[in-house]
Design a protein around this motif. Structure first.
Motif, PDB file in Angstrom:
ATOM      1  N   ILE A   6      87.346 106.407 132.810  1.00  0.00           N
ATOM      2  CA  ILE A   6      85.999 106.116 133.299  1.00  0.00           C
ATOM      3  C   ILE A   6      85.786 104.610 133.385  1.00  0.00           C
ATOM      4  CG2 ILE A   6      83.541 106.278 132.727  1.00  0.00           C
ATOM      5  CD1 ILE A   6      84.184 109.054 131.528  1.00  0.00           C
ATOM      6  N   GLY A   7      86.251 103.883 132.381  1.00  0.00           N
ATOM      7  CA  GLY A   7      86.138 102.424 132.403  1.00  0.00           C
ATOM      8  C   GLY A   7      86.963 101.803 133.516  1.00  0.00           C
ATOM      9  N   LEU A   8      88.170 102.309 133.726  1.00  0.00           N
ATOM     10  CA  LEU A   8      89.021 101.794 134.793  1.00  0.00           C
ATOM     11  C   LEU A   8      88.411 102.071 136.157  1.00  0.00           C
ATOM     12  CD1 LEU A   8      91.751 100.439 135.405  1.00  0.00           C
ATOM     13  CD2 LEU A   8      92.719 102.724 135.536  1.00  0.00           C
ATOM     14  N   PHE A   9      87.839 103.250 136.329  1.00  0.00           N
ATOM     15  CA  PHE A   9      87.157 103.579 137.577  1.00  0.00           C
ATOM     16  C   PHE A   9      85.984 102.629 137.822  1.00  0.00           C
ATOM     17  CE2 PHE A   9      83.805 105.921 139.844  1.00  0.00           C
ATOM     18  CZ  PHE A   9      84.475 106.187 141.023  1.00  0.00           C
ATOM     19  N   GLY A  10      85.246 102.316 136.754  1.00  0.00           N
ATOM     20  CA  GLY A  10      84.124 101.386 136.890  1.00  0.00           C
ATOM     21  C   GLY A  10      84.567  99.998 137.271  1.00  0.00           C
TER      22      GLY A  10
END
Length: 100
Positions: A17-21
């Protein structure tokens, strides 16, 4: 007792989720929040392996990671304030030159 695989699955999901953000957002605040999510995923892994192996080394590194995250937020907020003051926007793609 919860097996370590569940902690790893949770940490992997939070990291993704952090990488996608980071890869999709242009807002500097959301960018910083995504970096925090990635650091929290690393902390979950550290604490899970610390509990699995029965020592406190991972928890100690987790505390250092939290201190690093606090310093990163302090520097990041300063950068965001300068971005807003100079460009009237916090979009990270707007400033493309380093000048005074």
């Amino acid at each position: 007792m919860v097996p370590p695989q569940w902690y790893l699955l949770l940490a992997g999901a939070v990291f993704c989720i952090g990488l996608f953000g980071i890869l999709t957002k242009r807002n500097a605040l959301l960018f910083l929040m995504s970096v925090e999510l990635m650091l929290n995923a690393a902390n979950i892994n550290l604490v899970a392996f610390s509990q699995f192996w029965g020592n406190v080394t991972g928890q100690t590194f987790g505390l250092f990671t939290m201190a690093l995250a606090a310093a990163e937020v302090a520097v990041g907020i300063g950068i965001i304030l300068v971005l807003y003051r100079n460009f009237n926007d916090i979009d990270v793609t707007v400033p493309n030159t380093m000048r005074w």
